[in-house]
Design an enzyme around this catalytic site. Structure first.
Site, PDB file in Angstrom:
ATOM      1  N   HIS A  79      42.793  48.540  45.403  1.00  0.00           N
ATOM      2  CA  HIS A  79      43.903  48.330  46.339  1.00  0.00           C
ATOM      3  C   HIS A  79      45.213  48.797  45.714  1.00  0.00           C
ATOM      4  O   HIS A  79      45.410  48.658  44.506  1.00  0.00           O
ATOM      5  CB  HIS A  79      43.999  46.867  46.790  1.00  0.00           C
ATOM      6  CG  HIS A  79      44.321  45.870  45.710  1.00  0.00           C
ATOM      7  ND1 HIS A  79      45.611  45.501  45.387  1.00  0.00           N
ATOM      8  CD2 HIS A  79      43.521  45.160  44.869  1.00  0.00           C
ATOM      9  CE1 HIS A  79      45.585  44.604  44.412  1.00  0.00           C
ATOM     10  NE2 HIS A  79      44.328  44.382  44.071  1.00  0.00           N
ATOM     11  N   ASP A  81      48.369  47.870  46.939  1.00  0.00           N
ATOM     12  CA  ASP A  81      49.513  46.957  47.070  1.00  0.00           C
ATOM     13  C   ASP A  81      49.617  46.082  45.824  1.00  0.00           C
ATOM     14  O   ASP A  81      48.669  45.987  45.043  1.00  0.00           O
ATOM     15  CB  ASP A  81      49.369  46.056  48.313  1.00  0.00           C
ATOM     16  CG  ASP A  81      48.213  45.068  48.197  1.00  0.00           C
ATOM     17  OD1 ASP A  81      47.116  45.487  47.779  1.00  0.00           O
ATOM     18  OD2 ASP A  81      48.405  43.873  48.508  1.00  0.00           O
ATOM     19  N   ASP A 142      47.266  45.475  38.399  1.00  0.00           N
ATOM     20  CA  ASP A 142      46.499  44.917  39.513  1.00  0.00           C
ATOM     21  C   ASP A 142      47.085  45.488  40.784  1.00  0.00           C
ATOM     22  O   ASP A 142      48.097  44.999  41.258  1.00  0.00           O
ATOM     23  CB  ASP A 142      46.600  43.392  39.484  1.00  0.00           C
ATOM     24  CG  ASP A 142      45.924  42.737  40.672  1.00  0.00           C
ATOM     25  OD1 ASP A 142      45.164  43.417  41.362  1.00  0.00           O
ATOM     26  OD2 ASP A 142      46.169  41.529  40.905  1.00  0.00           O
ATOM     27  N   GLU A 176      45.553  43.858  49.868  1.00  0.00           N
ATOM     28  CA  GLU A 176      44.542  42.988  49.269  1.00  0.00           C
ATOM     29  C   GLU A 176      45.153  41.690  48.798  1.00  0.00           C
ATOM     30  O   GLU A 176      44.557  40.613  48.904  1.00  0.00           O
ATOM     31  CB  GLU A 176      43.868  43.703  48.087  1.00  0.00           C
ATOM     32  CG  GLU A 176      42.648  42.978  47.520  1.00  0.00           C
ATOM     33  CD  GLU A 176      42.948  41.953  46.422  1.00  0.00           C
ATOM     34  OE1 GLU A 176      42.040  41.206  46.049  1.00  0.00           O
ATOM     35  OE2 GLU A 176      44.107  41.874  45.951  1.00  0.00           O
ATOM     36  N   GLU A 177      46.358  41.771  48.275  1.00  0.00           N
ATOM     37  CA  GLU A 177      47.001  40.596  47.679  1.00  0.00           C
ATOM     38  C   GLU A 177      47.349  39.523  48.697  1.00  0.00           C
ATOM     39  O   GLU A 177      47.648  38.397  48.341  1.00  0.00           O
ATOM     40  CB  GLU A 177      48.264  41.011  46.912  1.00  0.00           C
ATOM     41  CG  GLU A 177      47.993  41.923  45.715  1.00  0.00           C
ATOM     42  CD  GLU A 177      47.274  41.223  44.563  1.00  0.00           C
ATOM     43  OE1 GLU A 177      46.962  40.026  44.696  1.00  0.00           O
ATOM     44  OE2 GLU A 177      47.004  41.892  43.552  1.00  0.00           O
ATOM     45  N   ASP A 199      38.704  45.897  40.170  1.00  0.00           N
ATOM     46  CA  ASP A 199      39.838  44.987  40.365  1.00  0.00           C
ATOM     47  C   ASP A 199      39.724  43.736  39.496  1.00  0.00           C
ATOM     48  O   ASP A 199      40.386  42.738  39.750  1.00  0.00           O
ATOM     49  CB  ASP A 199      39.912  44.609  41.862  1.00  0.00           C
ATOM     50  CG  ASP A 199      41.244  43.995  42.259  1.00  0.00           C
ATOM     51  OD1 ASP A 199      42.223  44.138  41.489  1.00  0.00           O
ATOM     52  OD2 ASP A 199      41.305  43.367  43.325  1.00  0.00           O
ATOM     53  N   HIS A 380      50.098  39.284  38.423  1.00  0.00           N
ATOM     54  CA  HIS A 380      51.066  38.684  39.359  1.00  0.00           C
ATOM     55  C   HIS A 380      52.325  38.128  38.690  1.00  0.00           C
ATOM     56  O   HIS A 380      53.001  37.288  39.271  1.00  0.00           O
ATOM     57  CB  HIS A 380      50.427  37.565  40.211  1.00  0.00           C
ATOM     58  CG  HIS A 380      49.249  38.033  41.022  1.00  0.00           C
ATOM     59  ND1 HIS A 380      48.604  37.236  41.930  1.00  0.00           N
ATOM     60  CD2 HIS A 380      48.610  39.218  41.058  1.00  0.00           C
ATOM     61  CE1 HIS A 380      47.608  37.913  42.487  1.00  0.00           C
ATOM     62  NE2 HIS A 380      47.598  39.117  41.961  1.00  0.00           N
TER      63      HIS A 380
END
Ligand SMILES: [Zn+2]
Length: 410
Positions: A79, A81, A142, A176-177, A199, A380
């Site tokens: 992903h 994003d 990520d 995805e997040e 991922d 994150h």
């Protein structure tokens, strides 16, 4: 500069933060910028059928170079994003070559230090090239490490036609997040027999078990009466909410569980006399225990209804399920990934995910989809980092999986 590092940096410096409060797909307009750039790059390296749809889902094909037409079609997914939890604007990575195992100063003015005293995983990367943030944003490894790995592996296969492989599909998704990466993924159009999301976190991670997940909202209605004259009349929704929570098993919470242990997690309460609301999530790897947990919510409701009368409404919604159910029947797809790692001297770390992945949803949409490490740590947040060597290892794993899948079908 190392071309792989260069590629990774070209992705992380584009802001692609997703937004859970937006109903559109992609959830943020800015995700198109990287998405369109990726489309151009995939065409440039020589992939076929490079397509982006109206929701910014990207798909492309590396055609088979083998005379064997029975090789299964496999896919790799990542992903583009990044998490809404932390800023992804003006990402300015730092590159620490030949890491000496000591503290890394991320930001001198703000005294932000990435220290192995706290993040001891760092020590396994002594001597390697570590890519970090400048302490003011997340890095976006990520999952831009995953994107880098897939693009680079496809480029490698194109440049090494002596490695025989079947048809390889690649898919890049937005959002995805915020839990929507798989929502608009066209599994049929993708056309793979199975796939892997790139991922995961540290080198060697290989995951095919995740939680079964549901959310529950408990709404309690009360009756407000002057406290001086309330005897036998007042129904205090706050007290009933408190009673409800006290009837949940007190040790089955995130902070007291690990491995395959499930939990109830109350993450929001609000209340006044007339109305109280409890929001919680329910998680369990085991399907039966998961169902029992959902049942307990109804049991508590019935018990409290018996004491207080009809004043509680519950809404329980399934969110996603353990992909193990869909992967176990085709366990060879995990075996192949494991063999690929072992042949590269990477020790596979197979453990249940205490969460979900896009792969869990995709598995239930008909595309069995374990998760493989992408190499990053501390996702994150500002302490996110990725060793360049881990990205390189993941590229080799992808190449090896393609090669092994072809070999096994002879
Ligand atoms: Zn991710």
């Amino acid at each position: 500069m190392n071309p792989i590092l260069n590629r990774f940096l070209s992705y992380v410096t584009v802001d692609t933060q997703s937004d859970p409060h937006s109903a559109s797909t992609p959830s943020t307009e800015k995700q198109w910028i990287l998405a369109n750039k990726l489309v151009e790059e995939l065409k440039e390296i020589g992939l076929s059928d490079v397509e982006i749809d109206e929701n910014a889902y990207i798909m492309a094909t590396l055609p088979s170079n083998s005379p064997n037409s029975n090789i299964p079609v496999i896919g790799f997914i990542a992903h583009f994003d990044t998490s809404p939890d932390f800023s992804g604007t003006n990402v300015s990575p730092q590159i620490i070559e030949n890491y000496d195992g000591k503290d890394i100063v991320l930001n001198k003015e703000q005294h932000i230090i990435l220290s192995p005293d706290y993040f001891d995983d760092l020590l396994q990367y002594k001597g390697q090239t570590i890519i970090t943030t400048d302490g003011t944003t997340l890095l976006g490894a990520d999952d831009k490490a995953g994107i880098t790995e897939i693009v680079s592996a496809m480029e490698y296969l194109i440049n090494h036609p002596e490695i025989q492989h079947g048809t390889i599909k690649i898919g890049f998704t937005p959002d995805e997040e915020i839990g929507r990466g798989a929502h608009k993924f066209d599994v049929e159009k993708f056309g793979a027999d199975w796939a892997y999301t790139m991922d995961g976190s540290q080198v060697g991670e290989l995951e095919y078990e995740n939680f079964n997940a549901a959310s529950a909202k408990i709404s309690i209605s009360g009756k407000s009466v002057h406290p001086g004259y309330a005897k036998g009349k007042m129904i205090n929704a706050i007290s009933i909410a408190n009673e409800f929570m006290s009837l949940l098993p007190e040790d089955e919470v995130p902070q007291k569980t690990t491995g395959r242990e499930g939990f109830f997690h109350v993450h929001h309460i609000s209340g006044e006399i007339e109305k109280a609301t409890i929001e919680l999530i329910i998680r369990d790897h085991d399907k039966e225990l998961f169902e029992e947990r959902k049942k307990l919510i109804s049991t508590i409701k019935n018990q409290l209804t018996f004491t207080h009368g009809e004043c509680i409404n519950i809404e329980v919604k399934d969110q996603y399920f353990n992909m193990k159910e869909k992967v176990t029947p085709v366990y060879h797809i995990v075996e192949t990934a494991k063999e690929a790692m072992e042949s590269l001297n990477i020790t596979p770390i197979i453990k249940p995910i205490r969460g979900g992945t896009d792969g869990s949803q995709l598995s239930f949409m008909g595309l069995p989809c374990p998760n493989i490490f992408a190499g990053g740590h501390n996702f994150h947040g500002k302490y996110e980092y990725v060793p360049l060597e881990s990205i390189e290892s993941a590229i080799q794993v992808i190449v090896k999986i393609c090669e092994l899948t072809a070999k096994k079908s002879k």
